[in-house]
Design an enzyme around this catalytic site. Structure first.
Site, PDB file in Angstrom:
ATOM      1  CG  ASP A  79      -0.212   0.024   2.541  1.00 42.95           C
ATOM      2  OD1 ASP A  79       0.843  -0.643   2.641  1.00 42.95           O
ATOM      3  OD2 ASP A  79      -0.682   0.683   3.479  1.00 42.95           O
ATOM      4  CD  GLU A 144       4.090   0.307   6.873  1.00 41.93           C
ATOM      5  OE1 GLU A 144       4.943   0.599   7.742  1.00 41.93           O
ATOM      6  OE2 GLU A 144       3.765   1.089   5.953  1.00 41.93           O
TER       7      GLU A 144
END
Length: 411
Positions: A79, A144
């Protein structure tokens, strides 16, 4: 170890690594919106010959190579943050830019470059027959940027995957990183009584109560613990909010967010109690709590956790540290620099919560993370692919039998 063959293959696959990274960059993949980039990674893993590829219920992608007894993991969060102000970008953050040396685009350093190098390390392992008594799992983890380590809480507790050690491929500026400070997200709230702003003495202003707390927090930052390797703990107020019936009224509540960085020896309970003990907090009868993260993954799964991300560190003489140093020396014919991250990584769960040794080596530079015109370097992508191919073999042959309780979980 066939270091020269590994390097030659890594260099040979530079165009494929580059194309794969640019394909990932072209797919917007902010936290909780990673599905399309996960599917692109799955396609590449299958193309280069991974033995098994799975997507778990949270949406993490796990690619397996080998069937040996020593389970080794490598991790890249796939991400990204958003692009911020587009006017600060010289190049389109998703179309990116490429020349002979660099690749530009959101996620180039933080942290899709690590995934590109890992996948092609898998191809190198297969092509050179480097499989031994190990199973390597390449992890593309989600969320994350929103909540570091949450993905690995799920992988360890729900997927029941517990590797002997994990290589984080967050950017390390060409160095080996063996630790980081932890962090917390803390909320402090004051309450009051609203009244008409023309007669404020009739009420109790919650914003005024927060004023002395802000001063005490600024002073607390200057007196936090220090550590000779990880450095000093830190504290900053990052947000401030309030409620009030109108702009013509006294505020009846006020709360702030605190970004607290934890050095070795500082725990979550310790950091919370420090704030509760401040005279201004006691005088205001303020409420001090930790934030809770419970945003759904792109799959819809909700896996709540407190926003506490523990400090972690392994010692220089740990077998895992020796493994990476040996791989680096063998490939590049020089000694590596060993250092630490300034920012936080998934190691907060891998080692901070669960005590699984974690170490870092990744393409890109820390100062590119979250920056406009984010870039990475092709040479580093190649070097990392070579490292990731060499690490499992070195560990299985030289160090797996030397793993002891030497791991230091310092929180």
């Amino acid at each position: 170890m066939e270091f020269e063959k590994i390097m030659k293959l890594a260099q040979k696959y530079e165009p494929e690594i580059t194309k794969f990274l640019r394909d990932m960059i072209a797919i917007p993949s902010e936290s909780c919106q990673e599905e399309k980039v996960v599917l692109r990674i799955k396609e590449e893993m299958e193309k280069v010959g991974f033995d098994k590829v799975e997507i778990d219920p949270m949406g993490n992608i796990l690619g397996f190579i080998g069937h040996g007894k020593h389970l080794i993991a490598m991790d890249a969060h796939i991400d990204t943050v958003g692009v911020g102000n587009p006017e600060n970008w010289k190049y389109d953050p998703y179309k990116g830019y490429e020349d002979d040396e660099i690749i530009v685009g959101r996620g180039a350093s933080d942290q899709e470059g690590g995934m590109a190098s890992m996948v092609y390390a898998g191809k190198i392992i297969k092509e050179l027959g480097l499989e031994a008594d190990y199973t390597l799992v390449i992890v593309g983890s989600v969320q994350e940027e929103d909540c570091d380590g949450l993905c690995w809480q799920y992988i360890i507790q729900e997927d029941k995957l517990r590797p002997e050690f994990v290589v984080s491929t967050e950017p390390t500026d060409g160095k080996i990183y063996r630790g980081q400070r932890g962090r917390m997200e803390i909320r402090v709230k004051t309450t009051g009584v609203s009244c008409h702003g023309s007669a404020p003495e009739r009420g109790d202003n919650a914003i005024y109560k927060m004023g002395p707390i802000l001063s005490d927090l600024k002073a607390l930052h200057e007196n936090l613990m220090d550590h000779d390797f990880l450095g000093k703990g830190s504290l900053t107020v990052s947000e401030i909010f309030h409620t009030s019936p109108s702009r013509c009224a006294v505020a009846d509540s006020c709360w702030i967010s605190i970004d607290r960085r934890l050095t070795a020896g500082e725990t979550g309970d310790y950091a919370i109690q420090q704030i509760k003990n401040l005279p201004s907090v006691k005088a205001a009868n303020a409420e001090v709590t930790m934030y809770l993260y419970e945003r759904p993954a792109y799959t819809g799964l909700v896996y709540p956790t407190e926003c506490y991300f523990p400090t972690w560190l392994i010692e220089n003489e740990h077998p895992v540290c020796h493994t990476l140093v040996d791989a680096y020396r063998g490939l590049f014919k020089e000694a590596p620099q060993v250092d630490k991250w300034t920012f936080s990584t998934n190691g907060v769960s891998i080692m901070g919560r669960f005590g699984i040794p974690c170490i870092g080596f990744g393409p890109g530079h820390e100062d590119q993370a979250h920056a406009p015109n984010e870039r990475t370097w092709k040479k580093e992508l190649v070097n990392c692919a070579a490292m990731y191919a060499a690490i499992p073999m070195i560990y299985a042959k030289e160090y797996a039998g030397k793993m002891t309780d030497r791991t230091k979980n310092l929180v």
